[in-house]
Design a protein around this motif. Structure first.
Motif, short mmCIF file in Angstrom:
data_model
loop_
_atom_site.label_atom_id
_atom_site.label_comp_id
_atom_site.label_asym_id
_atom_site.label_seq_id
_atom_site.Cartn_x
_atom_site.Cartn_y
_atom_site.Cartn_z
N ASP A 54 -1.74 0.03 14.04
CA ASP A 54 -1.52 -1.29 14.62
C ASP A 54 -2.51 -2.32 14.08
N VAL A 55 -3.77 -1.92 14.00
CA VAL A 55 -4.78 -2.82 13.47
C VAL A 55 -4.62 -2.95 11.95
N PHE A 56 -4.23 -1.86 11.35
CA PHE A 56 -4.05 -1.85 9.89
C PHE A 56 -2.62 -1.43 9.59
N SER A 57 -1.91 -2.26 8.90
CA SER A 57 -0.56 -1.87 8.50
C SER A 57 -0.41 -2.08 7.00
N CYS A 58 0.38 -1.26 6.42
CA CYS A 58 0.57 -1.27 4.98
C CYS A 58 1.97 -1.79 4.64
N HIS A 59 2.05 -2.65 3.67
CA HIS A 59 3.33 -3.19 3.23
C HIS A 59 3.48 -2.96 1.74
N VAL A 60 4.57 -2.38 1.36
CA VAL A 60 4.85 -2.15 -0.05
C VAL A 60 5.63 -3.34 -0.58
N ILE A 61 5.15 -3.87 -1.69
CA ILE A 61 5.83 -4.99 -2.33
C ILE A 61 6.23 -4.52 -3.72
N ASP A 62 7.52 -4.52 -3.98
CA ASP A 62 8.01 -4.10 -5.29
C ASP A 62 7.63 -5.12 -6.35
N ASN A 63 7.57 -4.64 -7.59
CA ASN A 63 7.35 -5.54 -8.70
C ASN A 63 8.58 -6.42 -8.88
N PRO A 64 8.38 -7.64 -9.36
CA PRO A 64 9.53 -8.53 -9.58
C PRO A 64 10.43 -8.00 -10.69
N ASP A 65 11.63 -8.53 -10.75
CA ASP A 65 12.57 -8.12 -11.79
C ASP A 65 12.07 -8.58 -13.16
#
Length: 125
Positions: free
Chosen positions: A1-12
């Motif tokens: 909750d305090v730390f959350s991870c988000h994956v962001i894909d590389n652009p096309d």
């Protein structure tokens, strides 16, 4: 909750090219495309089950190489890539996997350019 991870894909590919053109406007368009395709191939290789390439090379490293080529236009691409791969060349399996991908893109095909990409030799200034 305090730390959350988000994956962001590389652009096309097109978006990557636009970004590279903005940071390296004087670098040959074909060289920028080669870099984009190389990094796409490296990312795909990092997702295979054999695990030879564990690191998914990101847009940050791609931009770093393009900026280097912009600032030092006479530098061979393999020498510009050496900073990105220097740590990975310490492992024999990773080195072999990287060289395979590089050769598929027409890079590191001579003894001299293999030395450049491994940081074992430096191009004349």
């Amino acid at each position: 909750d305090v730390f959350s991870c988000h994956v962001i894909d590389n652009p096309d590919l097109q978006s990557q090219m636009e970004l590279l053109r903005s940071v390296a406007p004087d670098v040959n368009e074909d060289d920028l495309m080669l870099l984009c395709e190389l990094f796409e191939d490296l990312r795909n290789a990092s997702q295979t089950s054999d695990g030879a390439l564990e690191y998914p090379y990101s847009l940050r490293e791609l931009v770093k190489v393009a900026k280097h080529l912009q600032k030092f236009p006479k530098t061979p691409m393999e020498a510009a890539l050496s900073d990105i791969f220097s740590f990975d060349f310490q492992c024999r399996e990773t080195k072999l996997a990287l060289m395979k991908v590089l050769k598929r893109h027409g890079l590191a095909t001579t003894e001299q350019t293999r030395a450049y990409v491994q940081g074992l030799a430096f191009p004349p200034v």
